[in-house]
Scaffold this motif. Sequence first.
Motif, mmCIF file in Angstrom:
data_model
loop_
_atom_site.group_PDB
_atom_site.id
_atom_site.type_symbol
_atom_site.label_atom_id
_atom_site.label_comp_id
_atom_site.label_asym_id
_atom_site.label_seq_id
_atom_site.Cartn_x
_atom_site.Cartn_y
_atom_site.Cartn_z
ATOM 1 N N PRO A 17 -8.441 -5.770 -11.989
ATOM 2 C CA PRO A 17 -6.985 -5.842 -11.804
ATOM 3 C C PRO A 17 -6.312 -4.488 -12.036
ATOM 4 O O PRO A 17 -6.665 -3.742 -12.940
ATOM 5 N N THR A 18 -5.323 -4.218 -11.187
ATOM 6 C CA THR A 18 -4.564 -2.977 -11.265
ATOM 7 C C THR A 18 -3.074 -3.311 -11.357
ATOM 8 O O THR A 18 -2.690 -4.486 -11.422
ATOM 9 N N CYS A 19 -2.251 -2.278 -11.304
ATOM 10 C CA CYS A 19 -0.800 -2.484 -11.322
ATOM 11 C C CYS A 19 -0.370 -3.397 -10.178
ATOM 12 O O CYS A 19 0.580 -4.170 -10.312
ATOM 13 N N GLU A 20 -1.072 -3.320 -9.062
ATOM 14 C CA GLU A 20 -0.768 -4.186 -7.921
ATOM 15 C C GLU A 20 -0.813 -5.655 -8.333
ATOM 16 O O GLU A 20 0.097 -6.430 -8.037
ATOM 17 N N GLN A 21 -1.886 -6.049 -9.055
ATOM 18 C CA GLN A 21 -2.010 -7.440 -9.464
ATOM 19 C C GLN A 21 -1.045 -7.785 -10.603
ATOM 20 O O GLN A 21 -0.529 -8.898 -10.664
ATOM 21 N N ALA A 22 -0.780 -6.835 -11.492
ATOM 22 C CA ALA A 22 0.187 -7.096 -12.564
ATOM 23 C C ALA A 22 1.541 -7.467 -11.973
ATOM 24 O O ALA A 22 2.200 -8.405 -12.426
ATOM 25 N N LYS A 23 1.949 -6.725 -10.927
ATOM 26 C CA LYS A 23 3.214 -7.027 -10.248
ATOM 27 C C LYS A 23 3.132 -8.407 -9.601
ATOM 28 O O LYS A 23 4.048 -9.212 -9.694
ATOM 29 N N GLY A 24 2.004 -8.691 -8.953
ATOM 30 C CA GLY A 24 1.833 -9.978 -8.285
ATOM 31 C C GLY A 24 1.904 -11.162 -9.228
ATOM 32 O O GLY A 24 2.419 -12.226 -8.876
ATOM 33 N N MET A 45 4.201 0.291 -19.533
ATOM 34 C CA MET A 45 3.850 1.687 -19.809
ATOM 35 C C MET A 45 2.788 2.192 -18.827
ATOM 36 O O MET A 45 2.817 3.355 -18.420
ATOM 37 N N THR A 46 1.863 1.322 -18.427
ATOM 38 C CA THR A 46 0.791 1.707 -17.517
ATOM 39 C C THR A 46 1.281 1.798 -16.074
ATOM 40 O O THR A 46 0.813 2.635 -15.308
ATOM 41 N N CYS A 47 2.219 0.933 -15.724
ATOM 42 C CA CYS A 47 2.647 0.787 -14.325
ATOM 43 C C CYS A 47 4.151 0.998 -14.131
ATOM 44 O O CYS A 47 4.814 0.180 -13.489
ATOM 45 N N PRO A 48 4.729 2.079 -14.635
ATOM 46 C CA PRO A 48 6.193 2.214 -14.553
ATOM 47 C C PRO A 48 6.737 2.237 -13.127
ATOM 48 O O PRO A 48 7.805 1.695 -12.864
ATOM 49 N N VAL A 49 6.022 2.852 -12.200
ATOM 50 C CA VAL A 49 6.528 2.959 -10.827
ATOM 51 C C VAL A 49 6.439 1.608 -10.127
ATOM 52 O O VAL A 49 7.429 1.115 -9.567
ATOM 53 N N THR A 50 5.267 0.983 -10.166
ATOM 54 C CA THR A 50 5.093 -0.323 -9.524
ATOM 55 C C THR A 50 6.042 -1.349 -10.134
ATOM 56 O O THR A 50 6.662 -2.131 -9.408
ATOM 57 N N CYS A 51 6.175 -1.352 -11.461
ATOM 58 C CA CYS A 51 7.034 -2.335 -12.121
ATOM 59 C C CYS A 51 8.516 -2.109 -11.828
ATOM 60 O O CYS A 51 9.310 -3.043 -11.912
ATOM 61 N N SER A 52 8.879 -0.885 -11.455
ATOM 62 C CA SER A 52 10.295 -0.614 -11.185
ATOM 63 C C SER A 52 10.722 -1.093 -9.800
ATOM 64 O O SER A 52 11.910 -1.179 -9.516
ATOM 65 N N LEU A 62 2.549 -2.646 2.492
ATOM 66 C CA LEU A 62 3.028 -1.341 2.056
ATOM 67 C C LEU A 62 2.273 -0.263 2.823
ATOM 68 O O LEU A 62 1.051 -0.232 2.820
ATOM 69 N N GLU A 63 3.004 0.613 3.453
ATOM 70 C CA GLU A 63 2.369 1.730 4.151
ATOM 71 C C GLU A 63 1.785 2.681 3.109
ATOM 72 O O GLU A 63 2.315 2.791 2.000
ATOM 73 N N PRO A 64 0.687 3.374 3.458
ATOM 74 C CA PRO A 64 0.049 4.264 2.474
ATOM 75 C C PRO A 64 1.006 5.249 1.812
ATOM 76 O O PRO A 64 0.903 5.490 0.616
ATOM 77 N N ASP A 65 1.961 5.803 2.576
ATOM 78 C CA ASP A 65 2.886 6.769 1.974
ATOM 79 C C ASP A 65 3.982 6.103 1.153
ATOM 80 O O ASP A 65 4.734 6.770 0.460
ATOM 81 N N ALA A 66 4.071 4.781 1.200
ATOM 82 C CA ALA A 66 5.057 4.057 0.401
ATOM 83 C C ALA A 66 4.425 3.405 -0.830
ATOM 84 O O ALA A 66 5.107 2.790 -1.636
ATOM 85 N N THR A 67 3.106 3.540 -0.965
ATOM 86 C CA THR A 67 2.404 2.922 -2.091
ATOM 87 C C THR A 67 2.772 3.655 -3.378
ATOM 88 O O THR A 67 2.682 4.885 -3.441
ATOM 89 N N PRO A 68 3.179 2.921 -4.416
ATOM 90 C CA PRO A 68 3.522 3.570 -5.689
ATOM 91 C C PRO A 68 2.340 4.365 -6.243
ATOM 92 O O PRO A 68 1.182 3.980 -6.065
ATOM 93 N N SER A 69 2.625 5.454 -6.944
ATOM 94 C CA SER A 69 1.574 6.340 -7.452
ATOM 95 C C SER A 69 0.650 5.647 -8.450
ATOM 96 O O SER A 69 -0.508 6.024 -8.589
ATOM 97 N N ASP A 70 1.140 4.627 -9.158
ATOM 98 C CA ASP A 70 0.311 3.949 -10.164
ATOM 99 C C ASP A 70 -0.247 2.610 -9.664
ATOM 100 O O ASP A 70 -0.833 1.849 -10.422
ATOM 101 N N CYS A 95 -3.410 -13.071 -5.414
ATOM 102 C CA CYS A 95 -3.348 -11.954 -6.358
ATOM 103 C C CYS A 95 -4.681 -11.689 -7.052
ATOM 104 O O CYS A 95 -4.782 -10.767 -7.854
ATOM 105 N N CYS A 96 -5.694 -12.499 -6.762
ATOM 106 C CA CYS A 96 -7.002 -12.335 -7.396
ATOM 107 C C CYS A 96 -7.941 -11.475 -6.555
ATOM 108 O O CYS A 96 -9.155 -11.517 -6.730
ATOM 109 N N HIS A 97 -7.368 -10.723 -5.651
ATOM 110 C CA HIS A 97 -8.151 -9.862 -4.772
ATOM 111 C C HIS A 97 -7.379 -8.582 -4.544
ATOM 112 O O HIS A 97 -6.168 -8.539 -4.747
ATOM 113 N N ASP A 98 -8.058 -7.558 -4.113
ATOM 114 C CA ASP A 98 -7.375 -6.301 -3.823
ATOM 115 C C ASP A 98 -6.465 -6.459 -2.616
ATOM 116 O O ASP A 98 -6.810 -7.145 -1.659
ATOM 117 N N HIS A 99 -5.331 -5.833 -2.674
ATOM 118 C CA HIS A 99 -4.349 -5.818 -1.586
ATOM 119 C C HIS A 99 -3.977 -7.208 -1.076
ATOM 120 O O HIS A 99 -4.178 -7.524 0.088
#
Length: 125
Positions: A17-24, A45-52, A62-70, A95-99
Amino acid sequence: RGPTFAPLAPCDARFLPTCEQAKGFGLCDTTNSACDTACVDEVKMTCPVTCSLSAEATSGHLEPDATPSDYGKHLPPAATEAICSTCADHPDLPCCHDHPHESNDRRRLQSDTCVTAINEATILT
């Protein structure tokens, strides 16, 4: 009759799991029995950009250039455990899989189905 084997839970099959799944799963702003206040604070604290990001900003692909840095950053242990235990019980959740947002239905990254599942999760210790 031979033994039958259950398929591996997502986290046992090398899903991390990454910030992507935390948001999901709504772990950027909602505590539950699986992820308490300290857990949610660690996610923030780990995912400030995605969580914002708003739900609208993460709806659809999400297009690659729009993907949050974290976005692909691995989560702290408590959040990882919360997601992995929920995914073990519900391996088919988007949410139990990538992307999970990459699909034809353009579902939002933060999925009501995923939030409901983790809110109903109980951690056995």
